[in-house]
Structures are given as C-alpha cells and as structure tokens.
Design a protein around this motif. Sequence first.
Motif, mmCIF file in Angstrom:
data_model
loop_
_atom_site.group_PDB
_atom_site.id
_atom_site.type_symbol
_atom_site.label_atom_id
_atom_site.label_comp_id
_atom_site.label_asym_id
_atom_site.label_seq_id
_atom_site.Cartn_x
_atom_site.Cartn_y
_atom_site.Cartn_z
ATOM 1 N N GLU A 116 1.059 -1.703 -0.033
ATOM 2 C CA GLU A 116 0.300 0.199 0.038
ATOM 3 C C GLU A 116 0.753 1.312 -0.129
ATOM 4 O OE1 GLU A 116 -4.001 1.981 0.063
ATOM 5 O OE2 GLU A 116 -2.812 -0.098 -0.298
ATOM 6 N N VAL A 117 1.481 1.204 0.602
ATOM 7 C CA VAL A 117 2.932 2.299 0.460
ATOM 8 C C VAL A 117 3.492 2.495 -0.749
ATOM 9 C CG1 VAL A 117 5.430 3.079 1.595
ATOM 10 C CG2 VAL A 117 3.720 2.443 3.388
ATOM 11 N N ARG A 118 4.010 1.325 -1.088
ATOM 12 C CA ARG A 118 4.264 1.594 -3.011
ATOM 13 C C ARG A 118 3.095 2.381 -3.948
ATOM 14 N NH1 ARG A 118 8.995 -0.356 -4.475
ATOM 15 N NH2 ARG A 118 10.658 -1.099 -2.758
ATOM 16 N N ARG A 119 2.008 2.260 -3.411
ATOM 17 C CA ARG A 119 0.992 2.792 -4.435
ATOM 18 C C ARG A 119 0.845 3.653 -3.979
ATOM 19 N NH1 ARG A 119 -5.024 2.770 -4.257
ATOM 20 N NH2 ARG A 119 -5.364 2.734 -2.193
ATOM 21 N N TRP A 120 0.603 4.443 -2.458
ATOM 22 C CA TRP A 120 0.610 5.503 -2.186
ATOM 23 C C TRP A 120 1.316 6.662 -3.376
ATOM 24 C CZ3 TRP A 120 -1.961 8.699 1.852
ATOM 25 C CH2 TRP A 120 -2.851 7.912 2.447
ATOM 26 N N LEU A 121 3.332 6.073 -3.275
ATOM 27 C CA LEU A 121 4.220 6.694 -4.159
ATOM 28 C C LEU A 121 4.080 6.255 -5.596
ATOM 29 C CD1 LEU A 121 7.195 5.183 -1.705
ATOM 30 C CD2 LEU A 121 6.418 7.362 -1.336
ATOM 31 N N GLU A 122 3.559 5.918 -5.399
ATOM 32 C CA GLU A 122 3.713 5.961 -7.479
ATOM 33 C C GLU A 122 2.713 6.554 -7.764
ATOM 34 O OE1 GLU A 122 2.251 1.320 -7.683
ATOM 35 O OE2 GLU A 122 4.527 1.174 -7.520
ATOM 36 N N THR A 123 1.724 6.455 -7.027
ATOM 37 C CA THR A 123 0.192 7.885 -7.095
ATOM 38 C C THR A 123 0.701 9.406 -6.824
ATOM 39 O OG1 THR A 123 -1.223 6.469 -6.163
ATOM 40 C CG2 THR A 123 -1.955 8.448 -6.044
ATOM 41 N N TYR A 124 1.453 9.751 -6.204
ATOM 42 C CA TYR A 124 1.878 10.777 -5.840
ATOM 43 C C TYR A 124 3.424 10.451 -6.041
ATOM 44 C CZ TYR A 124 -1.862 10.795 -3.253
ATOM 45 O OH TYR A 124 -3.386 11.002 -2.862
ATOM 46 N N PRO A 125 4.108 11.122 -7.528
ATOM 47 C CA PRO A 125 5.914 10.904 -8.009
ATOM 48 C C PRO A 125 5.657 12.319 -7.157
ATOM 49 C CG PRO A 125 4.104 10.968 -9.419
ATOM 50 C CD PRO A 125 3.445 10.987 -8.446
ATOM 51 N N SER A 126 7.496 11.737 -6.546
ATOM 52 C CA SER A 126 8.520 12.926 -6.594
ATOM 53 C C SER A 126 8.252 13.581 -4.725
ATOM 54 C CB SER A 126 8.363 13.830 -7.480
ATOM 55 O OG SER A 126 9.243 13.242 -8.540
ATOM 56 N N ALA A 127 6.955 13.283 -4.325
ATOM 57 C CA ALA A 127 6.492 13.281 -2.661
ATOM 58 C C ALA A 127 7.071 12.487 -1.668
ATOM 59 C CB ALA A 127 5.317 13.836 -2.638
ATOM 60 N N VAL A 128 7.486 13.089 -0.820
ATOM 61 C CA VAL A 128 7.904 12.513 1.095
ATOM 62 C C VAL A 128 6.511 11.830 1.225
ATOM 63 C CG1 VAL A 128 8.474 12.975 2.689
ATOM 64 C CG2 VAL A 128 10.002 13.545 0.695
ATOM 65 N N LEU A 129 6.007 10.743 1.882
ATOM 66 C CA LEU A 129 5.013 10.676 2.450
ATOM 67 C C LEU A 129 5.495 10.483 3.633
ATOM 68 C CD1 LEU A 129 2.372 9.420 2.311
ATOM 69 C CD2 LEU A 129 3.391 6.586 2.486
ATOM 70 N N LEU A 130 4.180 11.756 4.394
ATOM 71 C CA LEU A 130 4.602 11.818 5.663
ATOM 72 C C LEU A 130 3.420 11.474 6.686
ATOM 73 C CD1 LEU A 130 6.159 13.672 8.388
ATOM 74 C CD2 LEU A 130 5.667 15.399 7.482
ATOM 75 N N TYR B 111 12.957 4.226 -0.638
ATOM 76 C CA TYR B 111 12.324 3.114 -1.702
ATOM 77 C C TYR B 111 13.185 3.074 -2.862
ATOM 78 C CZ TYR B 111 8.679 2.526 2.366
ATOM 79 O OH TYR B 111 7.862 1.565 3.199
ATOM 80 N N SER B 112 12.925 2.658 -4.032
ATOM 81 C CA SER B 112 13.230 2.579 -4.639
ATOM 82 C C SER B 112 11.903 2.502 -5.680
ATOM 83 C CB SER B 112 14.527 1.845 -5.623
ATOM 84 O OG SER B 112 14.876 2.172 -7.001
ATOM 85 N N ILE B 113 11.401 3.691 -6.609
ATOM 86 C CA ILE B 113 10.196 3.483 -7.014
ATOM 87 C C ILE B 113 10.736 4.857 -8.844
ATOM 88 C CG2 ILE B 113 7.583 3.842 -7.122
ATOM 89 C CD1 ILE B 113 8.528 2.470 -4.159
ATOM 90 N N ALA B 114 10.127 2.925 -9.554
ATOM 91 C CA ALA B 114 10.313 3.270 -10.950
ATOM 92 C C ALA B 114 11.215 3.933 -11.266
ATOM 93 C CB ALA B 114 9.398 4.598 -11.476
ATOM 94 N N ASP B 115 12.929 4.116 -10.086
ATOM 95 C CA ASP B 115 14.111 4.120 -11.081
ATOM 96 C C ASP B 115 14.206 5.444 -10.023
ATOM 97 O OD1 ASP B 115 14.974 2.173 -11.922
ATOM 98 O OD2 ASP B 115 14.825 2.830 -13.881
ATOM 99 N N GLU B 116 13.491 5.662 -9.233
ATOM 100 C CA GLU B 116 13.314 7.270 -8.055
ATOM 101 C C GLU B 116 13.290 6.733 -7.312
ATOM 102 O OE1 GLU B 116 11.408 11.210 -7.650
ATOM 103 O OE2 GLU B 116 9.950 9.658 -7.776
ATOM 104 N N GLN B 117 14.469 7.906 -5.994
ATOM 105 C CA GLN B 117 15.036 7.147 -4.636
ATOM 106 C C GLN B 117 13.546 8.663 -3.782
ATOM 107 O OE1 GLN B 117 16.824 5.208 -3.026
ATOM 108 N NE2 GLN B 117 16.725 4.373 -5.780
ATOM 109 N N ARG B 118 13.336 6.797 -3.340
ATOM 110 C CA ARG B 118 11.432 8.203 -2.328
ATOM 111 C C ARG B 118 11.806 7.617 -0.967
ATOM 112 N NH1 ARG B 118 7.358 8.191 -5.468
ATOM 113 N NH2 ARG B 118 6.469 9.839 -3.925
ATOM 114 N N GLU B 119 11.130 9.091 0.104
ATOM 115 C CA GLU B 119 10.808 8.228 1.287
ATOM 116 C C GLU B 119 9.505 8.395 2.007
ATOM 117 O OE1 GLU B 119 15.293 10.314 2.626
ATOM 118 O OE2 GLU B 119 13.937 11.378 2.840
ATOM 119 N N ARG B 120 9.330 7.174 3.234
ATOM 120 C CA ARG B 120 8.310 7.289 3.718
ATOM 121 C C ARG B 120 8.895 7.946 5.016
ATOM 122 N NH1 ARG B 120 5.951 3.452 7.182
ATOM 123 N NH2 ARG B 120 6.939 1.915 6.252
ATOM 124 N N TRP B 121 8.339 8.945 5.860
ATOM 125 C CA TRP B 121 8.891 9.782 6.836
ATOM 126 C C TRP B 121 7.497 9.475 7.736
ATOM 127 C CZ3 TRP B 121 11.108 15.093 5.891
ATOM 128 C CH2 TRP B 121 12.376 14.972 5.078
#
Length: 259
Positions: A191-205, A217-227
């Motif tokens: 579910e976290v990955r689904r959110w990160l895919e839905t909101y590109p480039s944003a930190v999930l806080l 995380y690595s999502i579509a070759d982009e380094q992403r973060e969840r705080w």
Amino acid sequence: MTALPTFEAPRLRLPRATFVSDLHLDIDRDTPRLHAFCEWLTRRPAEEPVFLLGDIFEFWIGDDWTHPVMESLVAACAAARARGVSFHFLTGNRDFLVGETFAARAGWAMLPDPVAVEIAGRAFVLTHGDLLCTDDHAYQAWRAQARQPAAQAAFLAQPLPARIAFAQRSREQSRAYQGALESPIDVNEGEVRRWLETYPSAVLLHGHTHRCAVHRYSIADEQRERWVLPEWHDTARWLEIVPEGATWHGVTPARVEHR
C-alpha cells in the motif's frame, strides 16, 4: 482497494513548518502530557505553522462537549496564535469526530486526509497513517462504516452520557485488542508503494504507527522516502522542516532501507 485522490497543486506552500501527531491527550483529565504540550506551544517561534497529524486526542465525542482541560488547551492555542503561530489539523482514528466548531474555537484549519503541501520547496503528502495499515481488516471495515456521515450523525445525536460511556468502552476494547496482538500492526508495504507511485516525487509523511523512522524506497528508478512521526509521552517529540533541512526533536528516527 480505496481510490486515492489526485492533487493538481499543493494545498499550502510554506517556507517552514513543524509536525506532531499521536499526542493522545485525555480531554477529560489533567495530565503531564497536556502540560507538556501547552508548554511546548509557548516555545513555538513567531509565525511558525504547526501541523497536527491526527490522534491529538485520545478520543472525541463531539464538539458540543466542554471540559476545563479542553479550555486550557484552547487558551494555550490562542496564546500561540497571538504570536503568529498557525495550526493545521488532520484528524486521526481517535479524534476523527473533531469538527469545524471546535476547530474554529481552537484556531485550527482543518485539512483533508490525504493532502499535498510544499514545505521549504519540498513536496509532501500528509496523512494520519491508518489508511496505510490495510492488513488490519477489522479496523478498516470499522473505519469505512464510522466515517459515513449518517453513522456520525446518529452517534452525535445520542445524549452526552451515552457517548462518554461508549468512548470509555471503546478505549478498553482497543487496549484489549492491541494487547492480544503478537506485535502491533504496521503499514502494508504494498500500500505504501501504491501511494508513492500515485504521488511522484513527494515524501509520504504520517503518524499513527508510533514507529518513528525514515524509510527509503526505489520507485520507478526514483529514490523516495516515507517519514513516520513519533508519538508523545510526557515530553515533546516533533519534526521541524526549514530551508536548511529537517530536524527531529526529542527522538532519533530509525533509518530503514527498502529495495
């Protein structure tokens, strides 16, 4: 699977902000945690936006209920606002019945869950966090029902003593349920990955899980973060974001790498 909203633009763009969640304040009794929060408010810098990401209260039974403890919190918020501090509030699983009436008294601007904001030039998607815990099927079923306007109206129409008794029973049942678990339920990583895919480039806080951490995380070759924000005990624990970077106060978050 719940459809996620899309955001055309951030709801707010701010140069800096502070984030707290999961204070679990008892609004029917005076506690050290309430005093810690009120004291913390006196030390907020002038013109600072404060984001309250849910479960600020242990329970909420309606905006029509008043209590001296609640009044002391309202007064502390008013004093902070007089110095230019602004408040932005997103409800949690414990205090989702907080409405516009109380928010207006406290001076809190209510936000939807989730919501997109930009802080110090960086994009964030804010959520309380309970929506990410999809493995807790019983809770998610209850949540879907409890958030219905008709169900909320029926509850709020009950006399105050009945609502207070219900809140007390619910607290006891929640503690028993959590105590029976081998380990507290965390977010579902899919579910976290689904959110990160839905909101590109944003930190999930978010908060809710009480597991303060920075997940990568690595999502579509982009380094992403969840705080993940910390819960409070009787001392302040918060996240501050300014143009120079992010600082965690009162706690050191775990660093977790996800491939």
